[in-house]
Structures are given as structure tokens and as C-alpha cells.
Write a protein that holds these residues in place. Structure first.
Motif, mmCIF file in Angstrom:
data_model
loop_
_atom_site.group_PDB
_atom_site.id
_atom_site.type_symbol
_atom_site.label_atom_id
_atom_site.label_comp_id
_atom_site.label_asym_id
_atom_site.label_seq_id
_atom_site.Cartn_x
_atom_site.Cartn_y
_atom_site.Cartn_z
ATOM 1 N N ASN A 183 4.022 0.912 27.032
ATOM 2 C CA ASN A 183 4.819 0.522 25.878
ATOM 3 C C ASN A 183 4.519 -0.917 25.461
ATOM 4 O O ASN A 183 4.569 -1.848 26.262
ATOM 5 N N ASN A 184 4.182 -1.075 24.165
ATOM 6 C CA ASN A 184 3.997 -2.386 23.533
ATOM 7 C C ASN A 184 2.861 -3.220 24.119
ATOM 8 O O ASN A 184 2.874 -4.445 24.013
ATOM 9 N N TRP A 185 1.846 -2.569 24.698
ATOM 10 C CA TRP A 185 0.708 -3.362 25.153
ATOM 11 C C TRP A 185 -0.114 -3.824 23.949
ATOM 12 O O TRP A 185 -0.053 -3.257 22.868
ATOM 13 N N ASN A 186 -0.867 -4.888 24.152
ATOM 14 C CA ASN A 186 -1.813 -5.344 23.139
ATOM 15 C C ASN A 186 -3.087 -5.791 23.838
ATOM 16 O O ASN A 186 -3.138 -5.870 25.067
ATOM 17 N N GLY A 187 -4.110 -6.094 23.071
ATOM 18 C CA GLY A 187 -5.412 -6.369 23.659
ATOM 19 C C GLY A 187 -5.676 -7.812 23.995
ATOM 20 O O GLY A 187 -6.745 -8.135 24.510
ATOM 21 N N THR A 188 -4.730 -8.708 23.704
ATOM 22 C CA THR A 188 -4.995 -10.127 23.934
ATOM 23 C C THR A 188 -4.171 -10.694 25.082
ATOM 24 O O THR A 188 -4.705 -11.343 25.976
ATOM 25 N N THR A 189 -2.862 -10.452 25.070
ATOM 26 C CA THR A 189 -2.009 -10.923 26.170
ATOM 27 C C THR A 189 -1.230 -9.743 26.729
ATOM 28 O O THR A 189 -0.025 -9.807 26.935
ATOM 29 N N SER A 190 -1.937 -8.650 26.963
ATOM 30 C CA SER A 190 -1.293 -7.384 27.289
ATOM 31 C C SER A 190 -0.552 -7.433 28.608
ATOM 32 O O SER A 190 -1.054 -7.972 29.590
ATOM 33 N N PRO A 191 0.647 -6.826 28.661
ATOM 34 C CA PRO A 191 1.294 -6.651 29.963
ATOM 35 C C PRO A 191 0.606 -5.588 30.809
ATOM 36 O O PRO A 191 0.851 -5.499 32.009
ATOM 37 N N ALA A 192 -0.260 -4.780 30.202
ATOM 38 C CA ALA A 192 -1.020 -3.778 30.950
ATOM 39 C C ALA A 192 -2.257 -4.433 31.556
ATOM 40 O O ALA A 192 -2.991 -5.152 30.879
ATOM 41 N N THR A 193 -2.501 -4.181 32.821
ATOM 42 C CA THR A 193 -3.687 -4.732 33.474
ATOM 43 C C THR A 193 -4.942 -4.061 32.938
ATOM 44 O O THR A 193 -4.901 -2.978 32.344
ATOM 45 N N ALA A 194 -6.082 -4.694 33.180
ATOM 46 C CA ALA A 194 -7.352 -4.104 32.773
ATOM 47 C C ALA A 194 -7.556 -2.752 33.442
ATOM 48 O O ALA A 194 -8.058 -1.804 32.822
ATOM 49 N N ALA A 195 -7.155 -2.637 34.705
ATOM 50 C CA ALA A 195 -7.311 -1.367 35.421
ATOM 51 C C ALA A 195 -6.446 -0.281 34.795
ATOM 52 O O ALA A 195 -6.870 0.881 34.679
ATOM 53 N N ARG A 196 -5.243 -0.638 34.373
ATOM 54 C CA ARG A 196 -4.363 0.365 33.763
ATOM 55 C C ARG A 196 -4.894 0.791 32.404
ATOM 56 O O ARG A 196 -4.865 1.979 32.057
ATOM 57 N N LYS A 197 -5.385 -0.160 31.617
ATOM 58 C CA LYS A 197 -5.973 0.206 30.332
ATOM 59 C C LYS A 197 -7.193 1.098 30.534
ATOM 60 O O LYS A 197 -7.373 2.093 29.816
#
Length: 523
Positions: A254-268
Motif C-alpha cells: 500500500n502506497n509504495w513509490n519508487g523513490t522513497t518507498s516503504p517497500a524494500t527492493a526485495a519486496r518490490k
């Protein structure tokens, strides 16, 4: 030739249990070759078939082998082996006139998904396709290629929708899509929801998730996609026409973005990989770790062009909207340095506007485009997770199509779980500013089922460019001709109850846009 109607073949194929090689009724090709030492499995076509990304000479054909789709390891009950999958594409549903055939390898590293990209097909043609492996035959799918570039096209009928939370209801909308028999289907994001089970009681949860925790790993994303794909109505809609699919946030977090994402690179990376494995998109979109090339364009003869956007991966961080405050910072939301597309995608889109090969330009994307102003005060701001939160970026796109003389731009939107219809202006606070385009927003298939409060008369007075809002589930059906685009806002009966005999699909309201005359007209 066997006389079979398209829908009878497609829906009958979905309902039937595929036969085994031991059945005397099967033709010789049903004994599909399998890779050496690959263990036998029972019917692997539990997730159906799909096609997508149509070009004049090609279309993607998809399936994924999964005899036990809900297995928590994400491999759908498939052994650790490579399987040969035969495919056929034909002029007719009985496969008496096979156009192309071949064999692909379904490998464990791709969760035994198969993406076939046949070339050399005829433009503007209807085709039928199927897969075979280990003596099993998949359901039959119908697809079509796009018309040739510049070819005269009298009509295009397509449907678009978004947001199909599994727990929050049944996919009645797809019964309507199948009945409409469209040329094309667009899905504008939130194909799955990564959230854990146990939503608020008032949101009603008629269906249960097989995996009840937050989805964070590749195995979990694969299993969540597979559960969605087991829905018979979704399978039928995939089998009836080619789809063009983009994601929003819930395919990852929810609400991830590509610059300061709360999602880790592994999760993306995990979310992108599972998205690719479970959708009929081209190999050009195959993820590279935590990056995926999703924005792209499709042209339908001289009639329509679809600019399919990615408003998630390259956006600047969403402006905070603190609870109980006067709202998010207008200074931040209106900063000229901010973009919802990122500089590269934004430049790509503006470049597309320089040519005019079609009558209509449709922007297929995820979040609300027009301004929604709750209090009529330009000094306050809201909706930071929309184009309103990236106002300068929206201004550049709108001014771009004005400067480049894009005659008939129409924005197609998902995300907000309600039907909306709006006219587009450069200045939404100047109610006399000329209309320069229109926005059509689809409600959700199931998400946040029927809990929305309708806007008040005062709210509409502050937003005269917004013509319509409806808080029910459904989809939008669009019929486009050289002279007009008509949008039918379709709604469904209660998605918390599954009784096929009681499902009702109706057209709640319709609008048209006349070519060369921007603005919505109710019909």
C-alpha cells in the motif's frame, strides 16, 4: 466444420474438466510431450488461460501450470521439473484451421508460467488458442490482434476496471464483461491485495484468504495471485478477449513509490516477478530485480491510441496528510520539481503527443486525474495520492496535449472504488476555464464494497467539472467510433452474495464525448 458459438466454446471450456490422455475421445495431439523425467501431475490448467498486449501481428498467450494453486510454497503443486507445453492458435474455436503451433518450456524459476508471443498473425483478426501438457488440454481462449497502423476502424468496444480485493466480494463485474463480448479489456491496477486477512467488519468479508498474513515474499505473492486466478468469472473474462494490464500499489505494498518507498527492493522484486508470471504481458516487461518496464503504448488502427502509464514506480514521495490537520502542504503538492511519472516517462508521454495517428488518445492509468475540491478554497489541498498531489506534473501533461493539439484526450482511471465522470481543465478553480478533455473513472470489482457516501450538493457546486459519482461495484463499458466515445457506467448487485441466478448487471448512467468537442454529455 463444427458449428460452435464463441461464448459456448469459451464458457463451456472453462466449466468442463479437462480429459486425460487415457480418454479414447481425445485426439492424438492431446498426448502432449513432457520433459524427460518430469513427474506426472493432475490437471495443471486450474488457473485458466489469458491473452494480452495485442499488436497488429502478435498477441501474448498465457497460462500457468498449477494443479494445486493454493500451495503455500507458491509453486501451485508443481514438482521441481521442467515441463513441455504445446500451444496452438487457430482461426476457429474447433481448431480445424490451425494457424500456428509450437512448444514452450514451463520452468520452476517462473512458477511454470508460459508467455507465448506468436508473430506473423493477420491484423484485426479473431483467433482461438489453447495449451496442452501431460495429456491435459486447457480451456479455449479467444483473442484478437489490433488493426494495422492507419487502417480505418469503425468501432472499438472495450471494458475497463480495477481493484479486485478477494475477501471483499465476488467478481460479479466479470459476468457483465463476458456478456458484453468486448474487443479488449483494460485493468488499471490492484489485481491483488497484499494485505493480511481480518479487515474491518463493516467492509464485509464473504471470502477467505488462503494465506492470512501480509504478503511479502515471492512465494506468498505467487500464491495470492493464484488464489485470485481461481475465480471462474475472472477466468472467463480473461478467456473472452485480450487484456492490457498495469499495476498500482497493492500488487506490492500500500502506497509504495519508487523513490522513497516503504517497500524494500526485495519486496518490490518479488511483487514484480509474481505480477509478470501471472499476467499476459510481453517479455519486454519481464522484471529486472526491483525494476520493471510497464508503461507502453497500443494503437488501434486510425481510431484509438492507448498510453498505458506507470504512476507508481517513478513518482516522488507522496506528500504527508497528517490526521486532524488542515490538510497536506499545498506548497509541496504544487512544487514544479515533483512528478508522478518521473522525468523519463513524462518526456516519453509528451513525445507521443507530437504525432496524431488516431482520432482518440486514451491515457490508461491508476489514480484520480482531475481536482476534487472539498471546500472551494484554492489555499487548501487534498488527495495527495492522486495527480492532485503532483499538480505541476499534471499541468505539464495537460498543457502538453493542448500545445501539441491532441484533439480528443480521455483519461481512464481506477483506484478510488467509485464511478466518476469529469471534465478536465487547466485551472479547476476557474469554472469558466475551457474544457480540454474528459476523465472516466471505474469503480472497483469488489474493494470497499458499497460503503461510500455520495457527494453533497455543496460539494458538486465546488466541483462543477465533475458530473457523476456512484459508490457501487462494477466496471465501465466504452464504445468508441470516429465520431464519439460513449461510456456506460455498469454496476452490479451485492458482491457479498454469490448466487449466479440473482446477479444483476445494469447500466447506471451513460455519457458521450463527441470527437472535436471536449466535454461529457449525459445520454
Amino acid at each position: 466444420m463444427v458449428d460452435l458459438t464463441r461464448r459456448k466454446v469459451l464458457l463451456g471450456g472453462l466449466a468442463a474438466v479437462t480429459a486425460t490422455a487415457a480418454s479414447a475421445a481425445l485426439p492424438s495431439w492431446a498426448n502432449a510431450r513432457t520433459a524427460v523425467a518430469a513427474p506426472a501431475v493432475h490437471d495443471p490448467f486450474q488457473l485458466g488461460v489469458a491473452s494480452g498486449d495485442p499488436l497488429p501481428d502478435s498477441v501474448v498467450l498465457w497460462t500457468r501450470l498449477a494443479p494445486a494453486p493454493l500451495n503455500p510454497d507458491g509453486f501451485g503443486g508443481m514438482p521441481d521439473a521442467t515441463y513441455a507445453v504445446d500451444w496452438e492458435i487457430a482461426n476457429d474455436a474447433a481448431f480445424t484451421s490451425i494457424v500456428q503451433s509450437g512448444q514452450a518450456s514451463a520452468v520452476r524459476a517462473s512458477a511454470h508460467s508460459v508467455h507465448i508471443e506468436p508473430t506473423g498473425l493477420q491484423p484485426a483478426r479473431e483467433y482461438f488458442y489453447r495449451f496442452k501438457t501431460g495429456g491435459y488440454i486447457s480451456p479455449v481462449g479467444r483473442t484478437r490482434t489490433a488493426p494495422a497502423a492507419g487502417a480505418a476502424v469503425d468501432q472499438l468496444k472495450y471494458c475497463f476496471t480495477s481493484c479486485q480485493h478477494w475477501e471483499e466480494g465476488y467478481y460479479h463485474a466479470y459476468k457483465g464483461v463476458v456478456a458484453d463480448d468486448p474487443d479488449l479489456v483494460l485493468f488499471l491496477g490492484d489485481y491483488i491485495y497484499e494485505k493480511k486477512s481480518g479487515r474491518a467488519a463493516q467492509e464485509r468479508n464473504p471470502r477467505s484468504l488462503a494465506f492470512t498474513e501480509d504478503v511479502t515474499t515471492l512465494a506468498q505473492y505467487r500464491a495470492r495471485h493464484a488464489q485470485h486466478k481461481t475465480d471462474a468469472d475472472l477466468q472467463a473474462a480473461h478467456a473472452i478477449a485480450p487484456w492490457i494490464v498495469v499495476f498500482d500499489d497493492h500488487e506490492v505494498m500500500n502506497n509504495w513509490n519508487g523513490t522513497t518507498s516503504p517497500a524494500t527492493a526485495a519486496r518490490k522484486a518479488a511483487g514484480f516477478q509474481a505480477f509478470y508470471e501471472n499476467t499476459p504481458i510481453r517479455s519486454t516487461a519481464k522484471p529486472n530485480g526491483s525494476s520493471i518496464q510497464l508503461y507502453r503504448q497500443f494503437v488501434w488502427g486510425n481510431l484509438a491510441r492507448f498510453h498505458m502509464l506507470d504512476t507508481r514506480q517513478y513518482r516522488n514521495a507522496q506528500v504527508a496528510d497528517p490526521a486532524g490537520s488542515a490538510g497536506p502542504s499545498c506548497t509541496d503538492m504544487r512544487s514544479t520539481s515533483r512528478s508522478i511519472l518521473g522525468s523519463t516517462e513524462e518526456a516519453w508521454l509528451l513525445k507521443q503527443f507530437e504525432s496524431h495517428p488516431t482520432t482518440w488518445d486514451f491515457l490508461g492509468q491508476q489514480v484520480f486525474f482531475a481536482t476534487r475540491d472539498g471546500d472551494g478554497n484554492k489555499a487548501t489541498c487534498e488527495s495527495p495520492d492522486s495527480w492532485q498531489g503532483y499538480e505541476a506534473s499534471r499541468n505539464r501533461i495537460q498543457q502538453g496535449w493542448v500545445d501539441r493539439k491532441v484533439a480528443n484526450p480521455v483519461v481512464l482511471t481506477g483506484d478510488v472504488h467509485r464511478h466518476w465522470a469529469a471534465d478536465l481543465r487547466l485551472d479547476y478553480f476557474d469554472h469558466s476555464d475551457p474544457v480540454i478533455g474528459s476523465e472516466l473513472v471505474t469503480t472497483s470489482v469488489t474493494s470497499n464494497s458499497d460503503t461510500a457516501t455520495a457527494p453533497s450538493a455543496t460539494w458538486y457546486a465546488n466541483n462543477p467539472h465533475i458530473k457523476y459519482c456512484k459508490g457501487e461495484r462494477g466496471y465501465v463499458r466504452v464504445t468508441t467510433t470516429p465520431t464519439q466515445t460513449r461510456a456506460d457506467f455498469m454496476t452490479t448487485s451485492d458482491t457479498s452474495v454469490y448466487d449466479p441466478a440473482k446477479v444483476v448487471i445494469k447500466n447506471d448512467r451513460s455519457y458521450v464525448v463527441q470527437a472535436g468537442r471536449p466535454g461529457l454529455q449525459q445520454v
